[in-house]
Structure formats: C-alpha cells, structure tokens
Design an enzyme around this catalytic site. Sequence first.
Site, PDB file in Angstrom:
ATOM      1  N   ARG A 187       1.527   8.459  41.456  1.00 12.27           N
ATOM      2  CA  ARG A 187       0.934   7.814  40.279  1.00 12.27           C
ATOM      3  C   ARG A 187       1.235   8.667  39.048  1.00 12.27           C
ATOM      4  O   ARG A 187       0.638   9.732  38.858  1.00 12.27           O
ATOM      5  CB  ARG A 187      -0.583   7.642  40.462  1.00 12.27           C
ATOM      6  CG  ARG A 187      -1.269   7.097  39.225  1.00 12.27           C
ATOM      7  CD  ARG A 187      -2.612   6.446  39.512  1.00 12.27           C
ATOM      8  NE  ARG A 187      -3.718   7.366  39.684  1.00 12.27           N
ATOM      9  CZ  ARG A 187      -4.986   6.995  39.765  1.00 12.27           C
ATOM     10  NH1 ARG A 187      -5.316   5.716  39.672  1.00 12.27           N
ATOM     11  NH2 ARG A 187      -5.947   7.870  39.934  1.00 12.27           N
ATOM     12  N   ASP A 201     -13.743  11.849  38.812  1.00 12.12           N
ATOM     13  CA  ASP A 201     -12.447  12.111  38.183  1.00 12.12           C
ATOM     14  C   ASP A 201     -12.473  11.544  36.768  1.00 12.12           C
ATOM     15  O   ASP A 201     -13.543  11.150  36.277  1.00 12.12           O
ATOM     16  CB  ASP A 201     -11.290  11.596  39.039  1.00 12.12           C
ATOM     17  CG  ASP A 201     -11.221  10.079  39.091  1.00 12.12           C
ATOM     18  OD1 ASP A 201     -12.018   9.418  38.412  1.00 12.12           O
ATOM     19  OD2 ASP A 201     -10.350   9.556  39.814  1.00 12.12           O
TER      20      ASP A 201
HETATM   21  C1  LIG Z   1     -11.052   6.579  40.243  1.00 13.10           C
HETATM   22  C2  LIG Z   1      -9.765   7.049  40.803  1.00 13.10           C
HETATM   23  O1  LIG Z   1      -8.801   7.173  40.122  1.00 13.10           O
HETATM   24  S1  LIG Z   1      -9.741   7.459  42.462  1.00 13.10           S
HETATM   25  C3  LIG Z   1      -8.253   8.361  42.698  1.00 13.10           C
HETATM   26  C4  LIG Z   1      -8.217   9.651  42.002  1.00 13.10           C
HETATM   27  N1  LIG Z   1      -9.190  10.590  42.512  1.00 13.10           N
HETATM   28  C5  LIG Z   1      -8.914  11.341  43.601  1.00 13.10           C
HETATM   29  O2  LIG Z   1      -7.836  11.238  44.122  1.00 13.10           O
HETATM   30  C6  LIG Z   1      -9.965  12.283  44.130  1.00 13.10           C
HETATM   31  C7  LIG Z   1      -9.575  12.771  45.499  1.00 13.10           C
HETATM   32  N2  LIG Z   1     -10.534  13.663  46.074  1.00 13.10           N
HETATM   33  C8  LIG Z   1     -10.625  14.963  45.757  1.00 13.10           C
HETATM   34  O3  LIG Z   1      -9.942  15.432  44.878  1.00 13.10           O
HETATM   35  C9  LIG Z   1     -11.552  15.808  46.550  1.00 13.10           C
HETATM   36  O4  LIG Z   1     -11.952  15.168  47.731  1.00 13.10           O
HETATM   37  C10 LIG Z   1     -12.833  16.268  45.827  1.00 13.10           C
HETATM   38  C11 LIG Z   1     -12.434  17.087  44.604  1.00 13.10           C
HETATM   39  C12 LIG Z   1     -13.648  15.093  45.392  1.00 13.10           C
HETATM   40  C13 LIG Z   1     -13.641  17.133  46.780  1.00 13.10           C
HETATM   41  O5  LIG Z   1     -12.795  18.160  47.234  1.00 13.10           O
HETATM   42  P1  LIG Z   1     -13.371  19.465  47.946  1.00 13.10           P
HETATM   43  O6  LIG Z   1     -14.518  19.987  47.189  1.00 13.10           O
HETATM   44  O7  LIG Z   1     -12.231  20.385  48.182  1.00 13.10           O
HETATM   45  O8  LIG Z   1     -13.889  18.878  49.322  1.00 13.10           O
HETATM   46  P2  LIG Z   1     -14.155  19.654  50.657  1.00 13.10           P
HETATM   47  O9  LIG Z   1     -14.609  21.050  50.404  1.00 13.10           O
HETATM   48  O10 LIG Z   1     -15.057  18.805  51.470  1.00 13.10           O
HETATM   49  O11 LIG Z   1     -12.726  19.678  51.345  1.00 13.10           O
HETATM   50  C14 LIG Z   1     -12.524  19.993  52.702  1.00 13.10           C
HETATM   51  C15 LIG Z   1     -11.053  20.052  52.951  1.00 13.10           C
HETATM   52  O12 LIG Z   1     -10.472  18.786  52.682  1.00 13.10           O
HETATM   53  C16 LIG Z   1      -9.454  18.911  51.698  1.00 13.10           C
HETATM   54  N3  LIG Z   1      -9.510  17.728  50.832  1.00 13.10           N
HETATM   55  C17 LIG Z   1     -10.570  17.188  50.193  1.00 13.10           C
HETATM   56  N4  LIG Z   1     -10.210  16.073  49.542  1.00 13.10           N
HETATM   57  C18 LIG Z   1      -8.884  15.921  49.764  1.00 13.10           C
HETATM   58  C19 LIG Z   1      -7.942  14.954  49.344  1.00 13.10           C
HETATM   59  N5  LIG Z   1      -8.298  13.900  48.577  1.00 13.10           N
HETATM   60  N6  LIG Z   1      -6.675  15.099  49.751  1.00 13.10           N
HETATM   61  C20 LIG Z   1      -6.311  16.137  50.533  1.00 13.10           C
HETATM   62  N7  LIG Z   1      -7.165  17.095  50.971  1.00 13.10           N
HETATM   63  C21 LIG Z   1      -8.442  16.976  50.574  1.00 13.10           C
HETATM   64  C22 LIG Z   1      -9.806  20.169  50.933  1.00 13.10           C
HETATM   65  O13 LIG Z   1      -8.656  20.672  50.301  1.00 13.10           O
HETATM   66  C23 LIG Z   1     -10.321  21.043  52.049  1.00 13.10           C
HETATM   67  O14 LIG Z   1      -9.210  21.550  52.769  1.00 13.10           O
HETATM   68  P3  LIG Z   1      -9.277  22.902  53.637  1.00 13.10           P
HETATM   69  O15 LIG Z   1     -10.404  22.733  54.613  1.00 13.10           O
HETATM   70  O16 LIG Z   1      -7.951  22.969  54.284  1.00 13.10           O
HETATM   71  O17 LIG Z   1      -9.541  24.002  52.668  1.00 13.10           O
HETATM   72  O1  LIG Z   2      -7.877   4.400  39.664  1.00 14.45           O
HETATM   73  C1  LIG Z   2      -8.799   3.950  40.270  1.00 14.45           C
HETATM   74  C2  LIG Z   2     -10.080   3.599  39.728  1.00 14.45           C
HETATM   75  O2  LIG Z   2     -10.952   3.179  40.498  1.00 14.45           O
HETATM   76  O3  LIG Z   2     -10.231   3.736  38.501  1.00 14.45           O
END
Ligand SMILES: CC(=O)SCCNC(=O)CCNC(=O)[C@H](O)C(C)(C)COP(=O)(O)OP(=O)(O)OC[C@H]1O[C@@H](n2cnc3c(N)ncnc32)[C@H](O)[C@@H]1OP(=O)(O)O
Ligand SMILES: O=CC(=O)O
Length: 525
Positions: free
Chosen positions: A161, A440
């Site tokens: 994206r 986010d």
């Molecule tokens: C409205 C929109 O646009 S939605 C799309 C855009 N938003 C996103 O993509 C958000 C995606 N999610 C994230 O960034 C994360 O899940 C967060 C920031 C919300 C929380 O992350 P953390 O605080 O690191 O969560 P947590 O401590 O539970 O993570 C546990 C493990 O999972 C991993 N993890 C958590 N979320 C993700 C993810 N989305 N992708 C890959 N790995 C992840 C962490 O890196 C961590 O790895 P490790 O155990 O190897 O160190």
């Molecule tokens: O990009 C996704 C959203 O829910 O906003």
Amino acid sequence: MDTKVVGMRIKGEGSYKEILTDEALGFLEQLERRFGQRRKELLEARLNRQKRFDEGGSPGFLDETEHIRKLAWTVDELPEALKDRRVEITGPVDRKMMINALNSGANCFMACLEDATSPTWQNVMEGQVNLRDAVNGSIHYSQPGGKEYRLNGEGAVLIVRPRGMHLVEKHIELDGEPLSAGLVDFGLHLFHSGPKLAATGRGPFFYLPKLESHQEARFWNDVFIFSQKAVGLPRGTIKATVLIETITAAFEMDEILYELKEHSAGLNCGRWDYIFSYIKKFRARGVLPDRSTVTMTAPFMRAYSLLTIKTCHRRGAPAIGGMAAQIPIKGDPAKNEEAFRKVRQDKEREARDGHDGTWVAHPGLVQVAKDVFDGEMPGDNQIGDKRLTGLQITAEDLLQLPEGTITEAGVRLNINVGIRYVAAWLKGQGAVPINHLMEDAATAEISRAQLWQWIRHPEGVLADGRKLTLELYEAIKQEELTRIKDEFGTAYEEKRFPEAVALFDDLIRNDRFEEFLTLKGYDIL
Ligand SMILES: CC(=O)SCCNC(=O)CCNC(=O)[C@H](O)C(C)(C)COP(=O)(O)OP(=O)(O)OC[C@H]1O[C@@H](n2cnc3c(N)ncnc32)[C@H](O)[C@@H]1OP(=O)(O)O
Ligand SMILES: O=CC(=O)O
C-alpha cells in the site's frame, strides 16, 4: 545530495544506494514528470468537491457514468495468487514485523506505507529495502538479545500500500519540488521487485488508499500502463485493490472497477478511513456519536459494505472486508477472550454477507479469521455468489446519519488517544496499541475530526446537556495530559508529547479543518 538525474536532489540523510540507484531515480523522474501535475489537479478537484458539500451539496450516483453501471462487463481474470484471500494481515514495513506477517499463515500481507507507517525518511527507505529483501527471499532480522527472524517458505502474498495522493516525499525533490509520495512508494517497489514478482506470478500487487473518485482510479491505471511498459512487464500484470474508504468513492464503485478493469483486484472496505471521510466531508451537517459506537452494524456502514460486495461480485471481483481494531490482550484471559469474540463476530458478519476475505491487524488473529472463513466459505472466494444482485442501496442509505450520543468519556478518549497517537507517529511509529486496540492514522483522524466538529456544531452536545466548547475541551485535555505525564514521567519530552500536544491542539483549535493530520504533522516529522 545531487543525483545524476538532472534537477533531482536527495535531501534525506543516508545514501540508500541500493534503492536510490540512478536507474530507479530516473524512473521516479519519469513518473513525476508525467503524473505529478495531474495528481495536483485531482487534489484540486477534491477541494472543489468539498466546497460543494460545505454549501449543502450531496454526493450521488453520477449521471454521466450511468451507462457504466447499467452495462454488463467484468474485470479481468484474477491471477492464481489472488484467488484465495480469505485472511490478509496488515502491518507497517518494519523488518521484523514484515517477517512475522509473511510467516503468519495469512494468505496475503498488506505491507503498509500509508496509515501504519510514519513516513520518516528512514522508515520509507528501510521499508523499500525490506520489501526488496522480502521479494528476494533474503530478508532476515536479528533481534538485539538473540532471536533470529527468517522467512518460513514462500510466505503470504505481498500487497503493497503506497502513500495516498495527498502526501509528498519531501526528501526527494525534482526542480525544487517534492515528489508525489505515492509515486515514490509505488515506483521504487515496482522498479526493484516488479519483474521478479511477475516471474513467479506473485505480483506486483498493490492496495490503493483514500481514492475519492473514478478519475483517481483512472490516474492510477495510467500510471500502471506507463510503468509496466517502462520496466518491461506485460500490460495487466499489476493488480490493484482499491480501498473504498471515502464516502465519495462509495458512489463510484462500478466506475472505479471499470477504470482499472485489466488491473483490478477488487475493492476493500476501509472502514476507519470511511468514517473519517464521512465526518470530514459533511462536517457542516449532522454530528456522529462517540467513536466507539460507530460500528459496522450502523445502517450507513452496513449499506456501504453490502454495496461493495454486490458491486464487486457483479463485476467478477473480490470484495475484501476490513479491520476490527481489537488485538490480543496479554495477561488477562477474560479480556483477551472478549477481544477475540468481537473479532470473530465481525468476521462472521463479513463472511456471511459474502465478503471474499478480510483483514486482521495481528498474527494472533489470523487463525480466528481463517476459522470463520473456512467455515463459511468452502471455495477460494464467494465471487460467484450473486445473492445481493437484487439489493437496492440508495444514496439515502449510504448517507444515513448514525444514531447515538456524545459523552464526556468519548471526548476524553478522543483527546487521549489522539495525542498519544500523534506522539508515537512523531517518534516514527505509525501503528500503536492503545487501550488494547490498534490505532493508526485513520483511527486517529476520527478522534480529532470528531472533536473539531463537536466543538463547532450546534449539535455537539454531551448526553449530560453540556455543549462541547473550546473551554471544555481544554479542561478535559489538561486532565488527560496529567494522566499521560503521570504515566510517562521524565520520558514525556523525549517521547515528543509537547510537540504532539501543540500539533493536536492546532488541529482542533484552527477553524480551518486540516484535510489530513499527517499533512500537518509531516512538517515537523
Ligand atoms: C485502519 C487501517 O488502515 S488498518 C491497516 C493499517 N494498520 C495496521 O496495519 C496495524 C497493524 N498492527 C500493528 O501494527 C500491531 O499489531 C500493533 C502496533 C497494533 C500492536 O503491535 P505490538 O504492540 O507489537 O503487539 P504485540 O506485542 O502483541 O506483538 C506480538 C508479536 O506479534 C508481532 N506483530 C504484531 N502485530 C503484527 C503485524 N500486524 N504484523 C506482523 N507482526 C505483528 C510483533 O512484532 C510481536 O512479534 P515478536 O513476538 O516476534 O516480537
Ligand atoms: O485502511 C483501512 C481503514 O479501515 O481505514
């Protein structure tokens, strides 16, 4: 630093020579020269549209494209790699998280340079290195302290994206002007990895964020046609899924699919940005209730998701669901189960409605979504399911204001979450867990847009009868800041809270509604 491309300067620190090669920069130059001005014109059209809404105008299904909605046509056949997208994990282009996402068991990984990435120069450039290494299969990460991260096999199919059209990349200038950020993100990934991805049939695939009209889809289609030729890919190799995440795009779904026909990989319901767009576009009209009460079952949200499915399936395209904000909660099994229950419920609704897949924010949620879709969707997708064909969704359905109340708790939450998010973003983190929810840029936009509107709109009145004013906002903000200071102590300044508060305050206090908080924030990032 001057480059070999005449008129181009790199202003960011670090050379990133493997990404910013002369050839790659030459390609960015061509993209900018061909499409930069058109991007600006499309942004101008957005402002004009907003003016019409401010004067009481409403969006509607377009008369001039009625033939596109009426005629029978379909998008081109999907590549094999995109037929089954039941679970897509999303996340920033951080190296460790990318490996985790690719290994998560999800079908696809949406690698986000938009809402989940704070666009520091370092994040943007390292993100490109990570994307290239992921495609090469050479990506690995050594965690300080010992844990090693590597790909387990092929991994999830990568969908990138790029940043939205409104953003620029200030660290690369052409003739003294910053480049279009979306073209930089798209162009560098395509240039370095497009041919390799095409050779394996696993790309290049993109998500297109925040589009407001079919003219913007046409813009991207033209970018794709030009770029495929430039890097030697057959026409139609690039596939793009458009996020329907603005209220105006909801009225042009057929047209958007039509514009991208040979490059289309369907639509996705970007629910958080959609709510933000609804507030932003109609800020002079009725107010929305507390953020936490505006859910996918609100009639206007339901109408939008059903229309997305109906439109996509009629056109042979997938309709991907959206993001439930819950993430796993460590150390509290009851709360964790409740979070999982909410995600499961959300995914069940999506699968039963006919969505062809969905998004999750965390690797811990992949199995939940997979179980639901495995149970509800026996085939690769539900594109053949035409159940919704006869469903009529009107403009009134899409525009229907949700009911509910505004509470002090809702105001408090918006202030607290908004400031915390902006501070994290200024520190280079684009997605953060706050109160056990994924936050986010899109969710933070809802928080600040609601406050701005509630303060200025006569209906911005709390359930207890108090009008939200700047004075009340200030009083609650001071209380929330005391809590934040208590929590962060001496790290308050280092975590950039003072700047976050100033920026947030400016967004709320200024009578001019800022189009995107990330635009304002980019000046001090
Ligand atoms: C409205 C929109 O646009 S939605 C799309 C855009 N938003 C996103 O993509 C958000 C995606 N999610 C994230 O960034 C994360 O899940 C967060 C920031 C919300 C929380 O992350 P953390 O605080 O690191 O969560 P947590 O401590 O539970 O993570 C546990 C493990 O999972 C991993 N993890 C958590 N979320 C993700 C993810 N989305 N992708 C890959 N790995 C992840 C962490 O890196 C961590 O790895 P490790 O155990 O190897 O160190
Ligand atoms: O990009 C996704 C959203 O829910 O906003």
